[in-house]
Design an enzyme around this catalytic site. Structure first.
Site, PDB file in Angstrom:
ATOM      1  N   ASN A  17      -2.136 -17.736 -27.347  1.00 41.05           N
ATOM      2  CA  ASN A  17      -2.228 -18.457 -25.982  1.00 41.05           C
ATOM      3  C   ASN A  17      -2.958 -17.464 -25.359  1.00 41.05           C
ATOM      4  O   ASN A  17      -2.294 -16.310 -24.923  1.00 41.05           O
ATOM      5  CB  ASN A  17      -1.082 -18.979 -25.395  1.00 41.05           C
ATOM      6  N   GLY A  18      -4.274 -17.658 -24.722  1.00 42.50           N
ATOM      7  CA  GLY A  18      -4.816 -16.509 -23.995  1.00 42.50           C
ATOM      8  C   GLY A  18      -6.248 -16.181 -24.483  1.00 42.50           C
ATOM      9  O   GLY A  18      -6.810 -17.337 -25.079  1.00 42.50           O
ATOM     10  N   CYS A  21      -9.563 -15.484  -9.888  1.00 36.10           N
ATOM     11  CA  CYS A  21     -10.644 -16.344  -9.822  1.00 36.10           C
ATOM     12  C   CYS A  21     -10.912 -17.024  -8.259  1.00 36.10           C
ATOM     13  O   CYS A  21     -11.766 -17.580  -7.880  1.00 36.10           O
ATOM     14  CB  CYS A  21      -9.708 -17.872 -10.505  1.00 36.10           C
ATOM     15  N   SER A  51      -0.600 -33.584 -10.352  1.00 37.66           N
ATOM     16  CA  SER A  51      -0.405 -32.191  -9.967  1.00 37.66           C
ATOM     17  C   SER A  51      -0.572 -31.945  -8.691  1.00 37.66           C
ATOM     18  O   SER A  51       0.183 -30.862  -8.277  1.00 37.66           O
ATOM     19  CB  SER A  51      -1.781 -31.330 -10.685  1.00 37.66           C
ATOM     20  N   GLY A  98      -2.380 -28.255 -23.900  1.00 33.56           N
ATOM     21  CA  GLY A  98      -3.565 -28.319 -24.929  1.00 33.56           C
ATOM     22  C   GLY A  98      -3.725 -29.761 -25.574  1.00 33.56           C
ATOM     23  O   GLY A  98      -2.638 -30.178 -26.316  1.00 33.56           O
ATOM     24  N   ASP A 156      -4.389 -31.845  -2.790  1.00 27.31           N
ATOM     25  CA  ASP A 156      -4.767 -31.655  -4.138  1.00 27.31           C
ATOM     26  C   ASP A 156      -4.470 -30.267  -4.421  1.00 27.31           C
ATOM     27  O   ASP A 156      -4.290 -29.425  -3.495  1.00 27.31           O
ATOM     28  CB  ASP A 156      -6.186 -32.197  -4.571  1.00 27.31           C
ATOM     29  N   ASP A 157      -4.434 -29.653  -5.689  1.00 24.14           N
ATOM     30  CA  ASP A 157      -4.084 -28.387  -6.139  1.00 24.14           C
ATOM     31  C   ASP A 157      -5.370 -27.574  -6.197  1.00 24.14           C
ATOM     32  O   ASP A 157      -5.254 -26.195  -5.895  1.00 24.14           O
ATOM     33  CB  ASP A 157      -3.512 -28.284  -7.458  1.00 24.14           C
ATOM     34  N   CYS A 180     -12.738 -17.327 -14.789  1.00 23.04           N
ATOM     35  CA  CYS A 180     -11.550 -16.712 -15.460  1.00 23.04           C
ATOM     36  C   CYS A 180     -11.851 -15.964 -16.788  1.00 23.04           C
ATOM     37  O   CYS A 180     -12.600 -16.943 -17.711  1.00 23.04           O
ATOM     38  CB  CYS A 180     -10.303 -17.735 -15.518  1.00 23.04           C
ATOM     39  N   CYS A 228      -3.566 -22.954 -24.228  1.00 19.95           N
ATOM     40  CA  CYS A 228      -2.959 -23.256 -25.201  1.00 19.95           C
ATOM     41  C   CYS A 228      -1.562 -23.254 -25.051  1.00 19.95           C
ATOM     42  O   CYS A 228      -0.952 -22.691 -24.030  1.00 19.95           O
ATOM     43  CB  CYS A 228      -3.462 -22.311 -26.438  1.00 19.95           C
ATOM     44  N   CYS A 278      -2.303 -12.454 -10.950  1.00 22.58           N
ATOM     45  CA  CYS A 278      -3.771 -12.168 -10.863  1.00 22.58           C
ATOM     46  C   CYS A 278      -4.288 -13.249 -10.147  1.00 22.58           C
ATOM     47  O   CYS A 278      -4.304 -14.551 -10.274  1.00 22.58           O
ATOM     48  CB  CYS A 278      -4.151 -12.406 -12.541  1.00 22.58           C
ATOM     49  N   CYS A 334      -0.690 -15.030 -14.231  1.00 20.96           N
ATOM     50  CA  CYS A 334      -1.791 -15.858 -13.817  1.00 20.96           C
ATOM     51  C   CYS A 334      -1.059 -16.944 -12.562  1.00 20.96           C
ATOM     52  O   CYS A 334      -0.305 -17.579 -12.975  1.00 20.96           O
ATOM     53  CB  CYS A 334      -2.233 -16.676 -14.837  1.00 20.96           C
ATOM     54  N   TYR A 361      -1.150 -25.080 -11.026  1.00 16.61           N
ATOM     55  CA  TYR A 361      -1.614 -26.384 -11.737  1.00 16.61           C
ATOM     56  C   TYR A 361      -1.338 -26.273 -13.178  1.00 16.61           C
ATOM     57  O   TYR A 361      -0.903 -27.450 -13.789  1.00 16.61           O
ATOM     58  CB  TYR A 361      -3.224 -26.185 -11.729  1.00 16.61           C
TER      59      TYR A 361
END
Length: 471
Positions: free
Chosen positions: A114-115, A453, A299, A41, A361-362, A398, A14, A450, A251, A257
């Site tokens: 956001n989160g 993932c 991206s 978003g 690619d990312d 995540c 978001c 972090c 993050c 990305y």
């Protein structure tokens, strides 16, 4: 869990925005800020405006330009907050659109989030047993309810008390009748920054929105900090709802990305980070013999440029993106859905025919799209396609505001690198190493990122209580 069904990328979480100014058109400025944050978003959006007594709100499903096609909130207030959303907690329904707004004993209270809270269900159940009534299914309502029900003496006390109840990721913009607050969780998972206009202050998820409205960057909101804005001209104040942590958890996917490449997050330029990832990829895969480097746009482009700069292999736009194919693209039948990648991307045959191609690619999440893109290049005449990925294998879900799927749907969690390579039809597959990725953030304390993932090492162990997400 939700994905872009065409690119197989996890959806952005978001974006939040806020402005305090007696001179600016706060509704219009918020609209422009949200437009700059649209990448975070694309499901719904909303704006709440306040003049200190009255509140005007307009929200809807769709893009910023769609929801506000017929106009903005009309109240000539001096404060406004806004939100763009993808659903992480809570269904994709109109009732869940943010900002949320309530009227409680202390007056009007509005909030954008956001989160993703990891203890929202537990708190919600507790509040419901105490008589709280919930209108939505989003975890944001848990936050606003905690603040409204707090017995703190001041709104500052109420916010601090509520924040100490939460675990997980939350970057918030809160608006009362006379103040605006910016809050960031103690790990700093999601970005949040402060900007300054000549006649007011701005709060935004990313600096790209500050640039869009001509605001100067002041600083990032610190993890665990509550910033208080109550005047156009006087300096804002702040306090911490919890002692600073020795180790943070920003993050890493924001840099890989999610964030716009022209944003700067916690002092590090996103674009330069992605270029550095591409350079590191090239260093780790110097033995690959190729004629050109192409990116999966958009991206993957900065990393592809970095790969080219480091390797000396020329970067060419071998894949072209159809920029008019947005979120409303209709895919009524499976056969048409299968061709969606070709509608979104096309290979430039004159550039790739007869060439050995490095495709950058990312990330690879489920692997459903990478193979189609490899096939595009080979159908256009590429003799070899070597896929290089500027993130390590995504092997864990995540919990902090990104939809990356249950673990069994993550291809790298259930397949070896060689099996993935064969599945997507590439001649070789190469991910950036964890050590290489950490090197990109060496000057910003890589340990403050972090990487859950990729590693499964979650900053908050309580996140793993929901075992079924790993199945």
């Amino acid at each position: 869990m939700f994905f872009d069904q065409i690119t197989d990328k996890p959806k952005e979480e978001c974006g939040v925005f806020g402005i305090y100014s007696h001179k600016e058109d706060v509704a219009l400025t918020t609209y422009l800020g949200l437009f700059a944050l649209q990448h975070r978003g694309q499901e719904s959006t909303g704006i709440v405006v306040s003049d200190g007594v009255n509140v005007d709100i307009k929200r809807g499903m769709g893009l910023v330009t769609e929801v506000f096609r017929d106009g903005l909130p009309e109240l000539p207030g001096h404060m406004a907050i806004g939100h763009v959303r993808y659903s992480t907690t809570g269904a994709s329904l109109a009732i869940n659109i943010q900002p949320l707004k309530v009227c409680y004993a202390g007056g009007n209270l509005s909030l954008s989030h956001n989160g993703n809270l990891t203890n929202a269900k537990k708190i919600r159940e507790k509040l419901a047993q105490e008589g709280a009534v919930f209108q939505t299914s989003v975890d944001t309502e848990v936050i606003i309810t905690l603040i409204a029900r707090s017995r703190g003496a001041t709104i500052e006390d109420k916010i601090a008390e509520a924040m100490r109840e939460l675990t997980g990721a939350f970057s918030l913009v809160i608006m009362t009748d006379d103040k605006m607050f910016a809050v960031r969780d103690s790990y700093g998972y999601r970005p949040l920054c402060i900007g300054k206009l000549d006649t007011g202050y701005i709060i935004s998820s990313e600096t790209c929105a500050l640039d869009a409205i001509g605001a100067a960057f002041v600083r990032d909101v610190l993890p665990g900090e509550v910033v208080v804005i109550s005047s156009d001209q006087q300096e804002f104040t702040s306090y911490f709802f919890t002692p600073p942590r020795e180790k943070l958890a920003r993050c890493v996917f924001e840099y890989i990305y999610f964030a716009r490449p022209d944003s700067v997050i916690d002092g590090q330029c996103v674009y330069q980070s992605r270029v550095a990832m591409g350079r590191q990829l090239a260093k780790e895969n110097a033995r690959i013999q190729a004629d050109i480097v192409v990116s999966v746009p958009d991206s993957g482009t900065p990393a592809a440029i970095g790969y080219s700069l480091e390797s000396g292999i020329p970067f060419l736009e071998g894949l072209i993106k159809n920029r008019y194919m947005g979120r409303t693209f209709i895919q009524p039948e499976q056969k048409k859905r299968a061709n969606s990648v070709r509608m979104k991307l096309s290979a430039v045959k004159s550039l790739v025919e007869g060439k050995r191609v490095i495709m950058v690619d990312d990330s690879i999440v489920r692997g459903t799209t990478s193979g189609k893109i490899v096939r595009l290049l080979k159908d256009a005449g590429a003799t070899e396609v070597h896929m290089c990925v500027s993130s390590p294998p995504v092997t864990y879900p995540c919990f902090y505001g990104i939809d990356t799927s249950v673990r069994k749907e993550l291809i790298a969690a259930t397949h070896t690198e060689q099996e993935i390579c064969e599945y997507i039809g590439a001649d070789s597959l190469h991910y950036i190493s964890m050590a290489g990725l950490r090197q990109v953030f060496a000057t910003k304390r890589a340990e403050n990122m972090c990487y859950a993932c990729f590693t499964g090492e979650y900053p908050e162990t309580t996140d793993c209580n929901n075992k079924n997400i790993f199945e």
